[in-house]
Scaffold this active site. Sequence first.
Site, short mmCIF file in Angstrom:
data_model
loop_
_atom_site.label_atom_id
_atom_site.label_comp_id
_atom_site.label_asym_id
_atom_site.label_seq_id
_atom_site.Cartn_x
_atom_site.Cartn_y
_atom_site.Cartn_z
N SER A 35 -24.55 -31.97 7.66
CA SER A 35 -25.16 -33.21 7.18
C SER A 35 -24.73 -34.40 8.03
CB SER A 35 -24.74 -33.47 5.74
OG SER A 35 -25.15 -34.77 5.33
N GLU A 81 -37.91 -38.21 5.33
CA GLU A 81 -36.98 -39.01 4.53
C GLU A 81 -37.04 -40.46 5.01
OE1 GLU A 81 -33.03 -37.44 4.29
OE2 GLU A 81 -33.69 -35.59 3.31
ZN ZN Z 1 -29.61 -39.23 3.89
#
Ligand code: ZN
Length: 275
Positions: A182, A240
């Site tokens: 991530s 996103e």
């Molecule tokens: Zn994010």
Amino acid sequence: MSQGGDRAKRSRATRAALVGGTLLAALVLSGCATGPVSAAAGGHRHTPHRSSPTSRPPRPTPTPSIPATPAVVGFDKAAQSTVDPASTWVVVNKPRALDPITYVPADLTYPDVRYVNHQPMRQETAAALVAMFQAGKAEAGLDFSVQSAYRSFESQTGVYDDDVARNGQAYADTDTARPGHSEHQTGLAVDISAVPAQCSLDACFGETPQGRWLAANAWRFGFILRYPADKVAVTGFTFEPWHFRYIGTPLAAQLHATGVTTLEEFFAIPGGPSY
Ligand code: ZN
């Protein structure tokens, strides 16, 4: 949502001043502070164009399709590491974990902004975020908040394991990065929401005034919209419009000027949906 109604209400003078301010901020923030315009930037922020031979701004507000700065010929793509997790150019995605996988940034801080979740970020990210939020307010009257920022390896493990337990691994892998994969673990990624909240962590955030402004202007402050709608196969992550990744202004300006929208494509680094 169109902002046309708001635009119609503004006077021409106000619009010109806003555009002028945007241009100056763009030039200064994108590394052109030594250029001829910087002298004006140090003086009266909203009036330099009025003293020029023509009273109209020379260029419109920067947008993704109208580069405000030219691409740097011979830009050194090896100037910084894309592997070192402390590098602002680090590339982490599904096939490419952080190394070490439990990396923790050394300079996490909490900038003085609004938060949904009170999470820190690296100092360089924080300074750029504050400047971006202030510009969004000054130029477009918009307010923003930090939805989320740094997540440790351990906290990402919790988020991922919870998603797997609730939805199964196949589904979890489509919407939650595995720990160590991530960008939030780098301290360079910030999920941004509108204030008042609207479409938080939802694809429709991209249609809010805040989402539109960020998409058009984030590059000026060294951020990129990391997971574009048309690059899911490249990044491995769904669209996103709230997730912005700090990469520094030289690289962000180069991406903007060249029209390249992913780190994978710019650096020729493999990505995609498979771990
Ligand atoms: Zn994010």
